[in-house]
Motif scaffolding. Structure first.
Motif, PDB file in Angstrom:
ATOM      1  N   UNK A 286       9.677  77.136  47.425  1.00  0.00           N
ATOM      2  CA  UNK A 286       8.288  77.505  47.705  1.00  0.00           C
ATOM      3  C   UNK A 286       8.152  78.505  48.846  1.00  0.00           C
ATOM      4  N   UNK A 287       9.264  78.905  49.472  1.00  0.00           N
ATOM      5  CA  UNK A 287       9.173  79.749  50.665  1.00  0.00           C
ATOM      6  C   UNK A 287       8.476  81.064  50.355  1.00  0.00           C
ATOM      7  N   UNK A 288       8.906  81.731  49.278  1.00  0.00           N
ATOM      8  CA  UNK A 288       8.340  83.041  48.952  1.00  0.00           C
ATOM      9  C   UNK A 288       6.880  82.904  48.539  1.00  0.00           C
TER      10      UNK A 288
ATOM     11  N   UNK B 292       9.521  87.782  38.198  1.00  0.00           N
ATOM     12  CA  UNK B 292       9.591  87.073  39.487  1.00  0.00           C
ATOM     13  C   UNK B 292       8.279  86.358  39.776  1.00  0.00           C
ATOM     14  N   UNK B 293       8.368  85.140  40.306  1.00  0.00           N
ATOM     15  CA  UNK B 293       7.141  84.372  40.514  1.00  0.00           C
ATOM     16  C   UNK B 293       6.246  84.978  41.590  1.00  0.00           C
ATOM     17  N   UNK B 294       6.824  85.682  42.591  1.00  0.00           N
ATOM     18  CA  UNK B 294       5.970  86.282  43.612  1.00  0.00           C
ATOM     19  C   UNK B 294       5.175  87.454  43.041  1.00  0.00           C
TER      20      UNK B 294
ATOM     21  N   UNK C  33       5.894  73.876  54.003  1.00  0.00           N
ATOM     22  CA  UNK C  33       7.208  73.772  54.609  1.00  0.00           C
ATOM     23  C   UNK C  33       7.972  75.093  54.520  1.00  0.00           C
ATOM     24  N   UNK C  34       7.805  75.814  53.434  1.00  0.00           N
ATOM     25  CA  UNK C  34       8.461  77.111  53.307  1.00  0.00           C
ATOM     26  C   UNK C  34       7.979  78.094  54.356  1.00  0.00           C
ATOM     27  N   UNK C  35       6.673  78.133  54.585  1.00  0.00           N
ATOM     28  CA  UNK C  35       6.116  78.998  55.621  1.00  0.00           C
ATOM     29  C   UNK C  35       6.616  78.586  56.998  1.00  0.00           C
TER      30      UNK C  35
ATOM     31  N   UNK D 250      12.321  70.406  39.385  1.00  0.00           N
ATOM     32  CA  UNK D 250      11.525  69.894  40.494  1.00  0.00           C
ATOM     33  C   UNK D 250      12.234  70.137  41.818  1.00  0.00           C
ATOM     34  N   UNK D 251      13.560  69.979  41.821  1.00  0.00           N
ATOM     35  CA  UNK D 251      14.318  70.281  43.035  1.00  0.00           C
ATOM     36  C   UNK D 251      14.163  71.751  43.406  1.00  0.00           C
ATOM     37  N   UNK D 252      14.206  72.636  42.420  1.00  0.00           N
ATOM     38  CA  UNK D 252      14.024  74.057  42.686  1.00  0.00           C
ATOM     39  C   UNK D 252      12.615  74.342  43.213  1.00  0.00           C
ATOM     40  N   UNK D 253      11.621  73.701  42.625  1.00  0.00           N
ATOM     41  CA  UNK D 253      10.251  73.943  43.052  1.00  0.00           C
ATOM     42  C   UNK D 253      10.019  73.510  44.491  1.00  0.00           C
ATOM     43  N   UNK D 254      10.590  72.364  44.869  1.00  0.00           N
ATOM     44  CA  UNK D 254      10.429  71.890  46.252  1.00  0.00           C
ATOM     45  C   UNK D 254      11.108  72.844  47.228  1.00  0.00           C
ATOM     46  N   UNK D 255      12.314  73.280  46.880  1.00  0.00           N
ATOM     47  CA  UNK D 255      13.079  74.136  47.789  1.00  0.00           C
ATOM     48  C   UNK D 255      12.737  75.611  47.643  1.00  0.00           C
TER      49      UNK D 255
END
Length: 317
Positions: free
Chosen positions: A254-256, A143-145, A266-268, A247-252
């Motif tokens: 970023x919340x975590x 997981x990236x987090x 924007x995710x925060x 890239x679409x996944x990376x933009x959307x």
């Protein structure tokens, strides 16, 4: 080509309209009253009714949807309930963090993933091929987090090379801003680079068995030369599609990561708005994410048609 692009533009517009409707309906069906939530449980019914009137919640759902949609077409996303500021301005301020973060992560994933995939394909069946594929599978599974927290422990807490979190505005110090985005970019890029390496390797292995590669070999080229001169371009067709999706996944997505590294992106913003039940802010920020995703996919489709003439010929027929 023009007909193909027009078809994609129409699909793009329909997708945005349907997405806006779905977002509005889902958020409108959430239990609870936003006015009551903002004023608290001790608020009087009169004050709640007054706030609902100010927020426009007393109007029918279809009128609120059409008003929201018409305002967005004019660049007016409404006013945030909790932050008392225009939603468009809040989103614009946060995009200065989210977009560079996504771009840096994409660049890192391409710089790492594509050469590794090419190397694995050129050494197919050998130890280095197996090693790269095992590492790629591991990178997809992590997981990236969690990887982000590991990077903080190593490079921020242990080595003290990079900041553990936070963000310095670009106008104050661009160098510090770039350093603040490095670790979260690496955390986001790990699974994407792993996917790119696997896709690039698979595409090149498939291309290696094509007739034009055998013809190139018959003319005296080595396998490495044939793959580099003739195979890479054909292998990039599926890779191009994956890049658009990533890239679409990376933009959307970023919340975590933005919450892990305390980045004011924007995710925060969406996370905070959800906690505060600021529905107008959630709607505006979410539709911007969907706009970024659909725009990326539109550009990917057009770029794919430019690379592959078969799509242009199919559209003309």
């Amino acid at each position: 080509m023009i007909a193909y692009a027009l078809r994609r533009l129409i699909g793009f517009a329909v997708t945005l309209l349907v997405a806006a409707l779905v977002i509005f309906v889902l958020l409108d069906l959430l239990p609870g009253d936003p006015a009551q939530f903002i004023l608290g449980i001790n608020a009087t019914p009169a004050s709640v009714a007054q706030l609902r009137l100010q927020m426009g919640l007393d109007a029918p759902a279809y009128q609120r949807f059409l008003g929201w949609l018409g305002g967005m077409l004019q660049g007016d996303f409404g006013m945030s309930y909790t932050q008392r500021a225009p939603v468009a301005q809040l989103i614009w301020d946060r995009l200065g963090v989210t977009l560079p973060l996504a771009v840096f992560a994409m660049v890192i994933s391409m710089v790492v993933g594509l050469p590794l995939g090419l190397l694995a394909a050129r050494r197919r069946g050998k130890a280095i091929d197996t090693t790269i594929m095992v590492l790629a599978q591991t990178g997809v599974a992590i997981p990236n987090f969690w990887f982000g927290m590991l990077l903080v422990l190593v490079f921020a807490v242990g080595l003290r090379w990079l900041p553990p979190g936070g963000f310095t505005p670009w106008i104050e110090d661009s160098g510090l801003a770039l350093r603040g985005l490095l670790l979260p970019s690496l955390a986001l890029a790990l699974p994407q680079a792993s996917i790119l390496a696997r896709v690039m390797r698979t595409a090149l292995v498939d291309v290696a068995g094509q007739d034009f590669i055998r013809t190139a070999r018959a003319k005296g080229l080595t396998m490495d030369e044939a793959l580099w001169r003739h195979g890479v371009r054909n292998a990039l067709l599926p890779v191009l599609t994956i890049l658009g999706l990533q890239f679409a996944y990376l933009v959307a997505g970023t919340i975590v990561v933005e919450n892990v590294f305390y980045l004011p992106g924007l995710g925060k913003l969406i996370y905070t708005a959800i906690l505060e039940r600021d529905l107008i802010l959630v709607r505006g920020a979410t539709i911007i994410l969907i706009l970024a995703v659909t725009s990326t996919m539109l550009l990917t489709d057009i770029a794919y048609a430019l690379v592959d003439p078969r799509l242009r010929e199919g559209a003309q027929r």
